[in-house]
Scaffold this active site. Structure first.
Site, PDB file in Angstrom:
ATOM      1  N   HIS A 176      34.861   4.473  20.045  1.00  0.00           N
ATOM      2  CA  HIS A 176      35.129   5.651  20.879  1.00  0.00           C
ATOM      3  C   HIS A 176      34.515   6.902  20.286  1.00  0.00           C
ATOM      4  O   HIS A 176      34.250   7.863  21.001  1.00  0.00           O
ATOM      5  CB  HIS A 176      36.633   5.861  21.048  1.00  0.00           C
ATOM      6  CG  HIS A 176      37.349   4.652  21.549  1.00  0.00           C
ATOM      7  ND1 HIS A 176      37.216   4.190  22.840  1.00  0.00           N
ATOM      8  CD2 HIS A 176      38.192   3.788  20.925  1.00  0.00           C
ATOM      9  CE1 HIS A 176      37.955   3.096  22.985  1.00  0.00           C
ATOM     10  NE2 HIS A 176      38.545   2.825  21.849  1.00  0.00           N
ATOM     11  N   HIS A 202      36.848  13.604  13.599  1.00  0.00           N
ATOM     12  CA  HIS A 202      36.045  12.797  14.509  1.00  0.00           C
ATOM     13  C   HIS A 202      35.401  13.715  15.544  1.00  0.00           C
ATOM     14  O   HIS A 202      35.751  14.882  15.653  1.00  0.00           O
ATOM     15  CB  HIS A 202      36.901  11.711  15.171  1.00  0.00           C
ATOM     16  CG  HIS A 202      37.991  12.270  16.022  1.00  0.00           C
ATOM     17  ND1 HIS A 202      39.255  12.525  15.532  1.00  0.00           N
ATOM     18  CD2 HIS A 202      38.014  12.649  17.327  1.00  0.00           C
ATOM     19  CE1 HIS A 202      40.005  13.027  16.495  1.00  0.00           C
ATOM     20  NE2 HIS A 202      39.278  13.117  17.592  1.00  0.00           N
ATOM     21  N   HIS A 243      33.464  14.529  19.540  1.00  0.00           N
ATOM     22  CA  HIS A 243      33.412  14.295  20.979  1.00  0.00           C
ATOM     23  C   HIS A 243      32.185  14.995  21.541  1.00  0.00           C
ATOM     24  O   HIS A 243      31.883  16.125  21.178  1.00  0.00           O
ATOM     25  CB  HIS A 243      34.668  14.843  21.672  1.00  0.00           C
ATOM     26  CG  HIS A 243      35.919  14.170  21.240  1.00  0.00           C
ATOM     27  ND1 HIS A 243      36.299  12.933  21.718  1.00  0.00           N
ATOM     28  CD2 HIS A 243      36.884  14.545  20.364  1.00  0.00           C
ATOM     29  CE1 HIS A 243      37.446  12.582  21.152  1.00  0.00           C
ATOM     30  NE2 HIS A 243      37.815  13.544  20.324  1.00  0.00           N
ATOM     31  N   HIS A 277      37.114  17.360  15.677  1.00  0.00           N
ATOM     32  CA  HIS A 277      38.560  17.527  15.541  1.00  0.00           C
ATOM     33  C   HIS A 277      38.975  17.128  14.135  1.00  0.00           C
ATOM     34  O   HIS A 277      38.798  15.974  13.742  1.00  0.00           O
ATOM     35  CB  HIS A 277      39.311  16.656  16.554  1.00  0.00           C
ATOM     36  CG  HIS A 277      39.121  17.085  17.964  1.00  0.00           C
ATOM     37  ND1 HIS A 277      39.436  16.277  19.032  1.00  0.00           N
ATOM     38  CD2 HIS A 277      38.676  18.250  18.485  1.00  0.00           C
ATOM     39  CE1 HIS A 277      39.176  16.924  20.163  1.00  0.00           C
ATOM     40  NE2 HIS A 277      38.709  18.127  19.848  1.00  0.00           N
ATOM     41  N   THR A 306      44.017  13.793  22.598  1.00  0.00           N
ATOM     42  CA  THR A 306      43.041  13.635  23.682  1.00  0.00           C
ATOM     43  C   THR A 306      42.635  12.180  23.878  1.00  0.00           C
ATOM     44  O   THR A 306      41.813  11.876  24.725  1.00  0.00           O
ATOM     45  CB  THR A 306      41.786  14.490  23.413  1.00  0.00           C
ATOM     46  OG1 THR A 306      41.154  14.021  22.231  1.00  0.00           O
ATOM     47  CG2 THR A 306      42.152  15.962  23.270  1.00  0.00           C
ATOM     48  N   THR A 307      43.211  11.288  23.074  1.00  0.00           N
ATOM     49  CA  THR A 307      42.975   9.856  23.230  1.00  0.00           C
ATOM     50  C   THR A 307      44.334   9.162  23.396  1.00  0.00           C
ATOM     51  O   THR A 307      45.354   9.703  22.981  1.00  0.00           O
ATOM     52  CB  THR A 307      42.244   9.276  21.999  1.00  0.00           C
ATOM     53  OG1 THR A 307      42.997   9.566  20.825  1.00  0.00           O
ATOM     54  CG2 THR A 307      40.846   9.863  21.865  1.00  0.00           C
TER      55      THR A 307
END
Length: 178
Positions: free
Chosen positions: A18, A43, A45, A62, A129-130
């Site tokens: 992801h 991580h 995005h 993030h 957000t996941t």
């Protein structure tokens, strides 16, 4: 927001299918209103999951922190297209291309190097957000973006194969503090 990020804390990079994530050893902390949170990982995005004044960015990082009770605080940093980001280069040099692949980092990655020079931020309460998208997360989104090269964004999106962002959510009744 006070920080005590150790320079040798980033010890592992992984592709979880992801996103690309850098895990940290214990010891790097952030304090917020007298409360201490430990940096667990950061991580990425693409494109950004947050917007600043309605503007989306090509990449967002993030920095995920947790306190002893499991409460989360996430620092979001936007990347605008420009000069190559030297802190990212260290991670990207070892970015695993296969899903569920991980490796030890050979270069020191310091979370402090991700932060913009101006440490002003927006603060709001939100969710992960996941999945499971749990509520109760304290968000600190840095007002000033940092730069990333077009090639660095392209490398990330090529490895991930798709966009890795959750669509921007409505503000609803959440106040954004400046």
């Amino acid at each position: 927001m006070g920080r005590d990020y150790y320079s040798a804390a980033g010890n592992e990079i992984l592709n979880n299918g992801h996103t690309i994530q850098v895990n940290f050893r214990p010891g790097s902390t952030m304090s917020l209103n007298g409360h201490t949170y430990e940096l667990k990982q950061f991580h990425f995005h693409a494109p950004s999951e947050n917007q600043i004044k309605g503007e989306s960015f090509p990449l967002e990082v993030h920095l995920v922190h947790a306190d002893k009770e499991g409460n989360l605080a996430v620092v979001g940093i936007m990347f605008k297209e420009g000069a190559e980001n030297k802190a990212l280069t260290k991670a990207w040099n070892q970015m695993p291309e296969q899903k569920n692949a991980k490796q030890a980092l050979s270069q020191v990655i310091n979370a402090e190097d991700m932060l913009p020079s101006d440490k002003a931020y927006y603060r709001f309460n939100g969710s992960l957000t996941t999945p499971p998208c749990s509520e109760g997360v304290t968000w600190l989104v840095m007002k000033e973006p940092v730069t990333v090269s077009k090639e660095q964004v392209e490398q990330f999106t090529k490895v991930m194969g798709t966009h890795t962002n959750r669509p921007v959510q409505p503000l609803n009744a959440r106040p954004v503090l400046q």
